[in-house]
Design a protein around this motif. Structure first.
Motif, PDB file in Angstrom:
ATOM      1  N   LYS A 188      39.556  -4.307 -36.474  1.00  0.00           N
ATOM      2  CA  LYS A 188      38.729  -4.724 -35.028  1.00  0.00           C
ATOM      3  C   LYS A 188      36.942  -3.491 -36.325  1.00  0.00           C
ATOM      4  O   LYS A 188      36.978  -2.888 -36.825  1.00  0.00           O
ATOM      5  CB  LYS A 188      38.744  -3.271 -33.757  1.00  0.00           C
ATOM      6  CG  LYS A 188      40.227  -4.290 -33.638  1.00  0.00           C
ATOM      7  CD  LYS A 188      40.223  -3.414 -32.076  1.00  0.00           C
ATOM      8  CE  LYS A 188      41.000  -4.066 -30.981  1.00  0.00           C
ATOM      9  NZ  LYS A 188      41.435  -3.485 -30.434  1.00  0.00           N
ATOM     10  N   CYS A 240      34.028  -3.885 -35.780  1.00  0.00           N
ATOM     11  CA  CYS A 240      33.089  -2.879 -34.346  1.00  0.00           C
ATOM     12  C   CYS A 240      33.806  -2.011 -34.673  1.00  0.00           C
ATOM     13  O   CYS A 240      33.064  -1.259 -34.238  1.00  0.00           O
ATOM     14  CB  CYS A 240      33.316  -3.538 -33.633  1.00  0.00           C
ATOM     15  SG  CYS A 240      34.339  -2.021 -32.222  1.00  0.00           S
ATOM     16  N   THR A 241      34.685  -1.332 -35.668  1.00  0.00           N
ATOM     17  CA  THR A 241      35.515  -0.076 -35.346  1.00  0.00           C
ATOM     18  C   THR A 241      35.871  -0.526 -37.436  1.00  0.00           C
ATOM     19  O   THR A 241      36.110   0.846 -37.885  1.00  0.00           O
ATOM     20  CB  THR A 241      36.635   0.565 -34.266  1.00  0.00           C
ATOM     21  OG1 THR A 241      35.838   0.009 -33.507  1.00  0.00           O
ATOM     22  CG2 THR A 241      36.603   1.441 -34.292  1.00  0.00           C
ATOM     23  N   THR A 242      34.873  -0.312 -38.099  1.00  0.00           N
ATOM     24  CA  THR A 242      35.334   0.184 -39.358  1.00  0.00           C
ATOM     25  C   THR A 242      34.019  -0.538 -39.949  1.00  0.00           C
ATOM     26  O   THR A 242      32.803  -1.239 -39.525  1.00  0.00           O
ATOM     27  CB  THR A 242      36.149  -1.168 -40.217  1.00  0.00           C
ATOM     28  OG1 THR A 242      37.185  -0.886 -39.406  1.00  0.00           O
ATOM     29  CG2 THR A 242      36.151  -1.002 -41.033  1.00  0.00           C
TER      30      THR A 242
END
Lengths: 267, 157
Positions: free
Chosen positions: B58, B60-62
């Motif tokens: 994902k 948006c979460t990296t």
């Protein structure tokens, strides 16, 4: 997200030095909890020390009668590891049930354990399997590691390097996921090794993961689902929230434990 | 600011970014690859799924800076409007979308499922494996059909 300085050490030693110099720094492992927390501004570390490029932190091996897993090993790698699947299938199954596939490709065992979220899956495996957490400074037995929700025995500048799981004779993990978030409302990991039976419960305790004395006592004589018939767990010390009351969770614990024992003893 | 170099859709890119730049932001705002979508921004919906070193994540979460040296593939990197990837073609043929917002993430996750689970995917497997991708239009029925068809088409390719 508030601003922070970013560091990508190549060794654990460098990471520890950076953490020593930056008291407000946080370790970034897979980031699947830390980054959302920072985006919501519930955490605002001045620096992130990313372990992604630090050598020697990933991998799975059998050492003697233990499965040793590097702290930066992703959930997906534990879930699909032939070594884990053979030695501790319950652990592989647990890893395969965390989050979703994309989260499992980033999230790490070390990050999950260090964070000690009260609804995380891994802490129950660490506690029930009587694992040893190996840091850059020392070895910490599971019984001393978890110290209440989001709280562990890790000291400033201490980094988990690997986790060593003794191979049990029988083990299984079952969880009752919240229908929306899929986090464990109650998760129970049961493990039998020699004459010792350990039962760890996650998702339910107001202090995070815990061992259930009632369930362990009931399973001590005979590791069988029937041994849990009529066993009650007290609601005191369990979470009450919008998802479930403490009484409901108290009822769920032996129900889920029974399913776990049935799974562990199935051929 | 921090320097980051990665390979995106086969091309090396280097940029100076604020360390808090998410990979999704980097792709969209720095590289203008707006096929990667941000739906929930809380790592639940999967609209931002891309491949990093061959694995779905994902974006948006990296953090972008955490992808130093990595090879990133986005929806723009798998096919062209003239030559759709078999999975894209399967979504079109099976009407696996309505508004299309979730589709880039669905397709990147679907290709990842095929890479891990092979070309013969039953409905149960597809539904389980799409746990991290949310569609708010269709009710998933045609998406599941599209993934199954796309998986088989990828074998024929």
């Amino acid at each position: 997200m508030y601003a922070f300085s970013y560091h990508s050490p190549k060794t654990v030693r460098q990471a520890a030095t950076l953490l020593g110099k930056n008291p407000d720094a946080k370790v970034l492992a897979g980031g699947q909890t830390l980054l959302p927390t920072m985006k919501q501004r519930l955490a605002s570390p001045s620096a992130l020390v990313d372990l992604g490029k630090a050598e020697g932190l990933s991998g799975i091996e059998v050492k003697g009668r233990n499965v040793v897993i590097g702290a930066m090993t992703r959930h997906a790698d534990v879930a699909t590891s032939a070594v884990v699947g053979e030695a501790i299938p319950a652990l592989a199954a647990l890893a395969g049930g965390i989050g979703d596939p994309a989260v499992r490709n980033r999230g790490t065992i070390g990050g999950s354990i260090a964070n000690n979220d009260p609804a995380a899956d891994y802490p129950s495996a660490v506690l029930a399997l009587n694992a040893t957490i190996i840091t850059n400074k020392r070895k910490i037995p599971a019984d001393q590691f978890f110290q209440g929700m989001f709280s562990t025995a890790l000291e400033e500048g201490e980094v988990i390097v690997k986790v060593s799981f003794p191979i049990p004779s029988k083990a299984a993990y079952e969880k009752f996921p919240n229908p929306a978030s899929r986090y464990a409302m109650v998760g129970v990991f049961v493990a039998k090794k020699g004459s010792e039976t350990r039962v760890a419960v996650t998702g339910a305790g107001s202090d995070g993961v815990f061992r259930s004395a009632e369930l362990e006592a009931a399973l001590k004589a005979r590791f069988n689902p029937k041994s849990l018939d009529g066993v009650k767990v007290k609601a005191s010390g369990l979470n009450s929230d919008i998802h479930a009351s403490s009484e409901y969770r108290a009822h769920l614990i032996p129900v889920i434990a029974k399913r776990a024992v049935a799974k562990a003893t199935a051929k | 600011m921090a320097s980051v170099t990665m390979i995106v859709n086969g091309k090396e890119v280097t940029a100076n970014v604020d360390p808090r730049t998410l990979l999704a932001q980097f792709l969209r705002e720095h590289l203008h690859l707006t096929g990667t979508h941000v739906g929930c921004d809380t790592s639940q919906c999967g609209a931002c799924v891309v491949h990093v070193d061959g694995r779905s994540i994902k974006s948006c979460t990296t953090l972008a800076v955490a992808c130093e040296g990595a090879s990133v593939t986005t929806i723009e990197g798998i096919g062209t409007p003239e030559h759709l990837h078999p999975m894209q073609a399967a979504f079109r043929e099976n009407h696996g979308l309505q508004c299309g917002f979730c589709t880039p993430g669905m397709i990147m996750s679907a290709i990842d499922i095929v890479n891990r689970k092979g070309h013969q995917l039953d409905e149960h497997t597809i539904r389980e494996e799409l746990e991290g991708n949310i569609c708010r239009c269709t009710g998933y029925h045609n998406i599941v059909k599209a993934v199954a068809a796309g998986a088989q088409a990828m074998a024929a390719k």
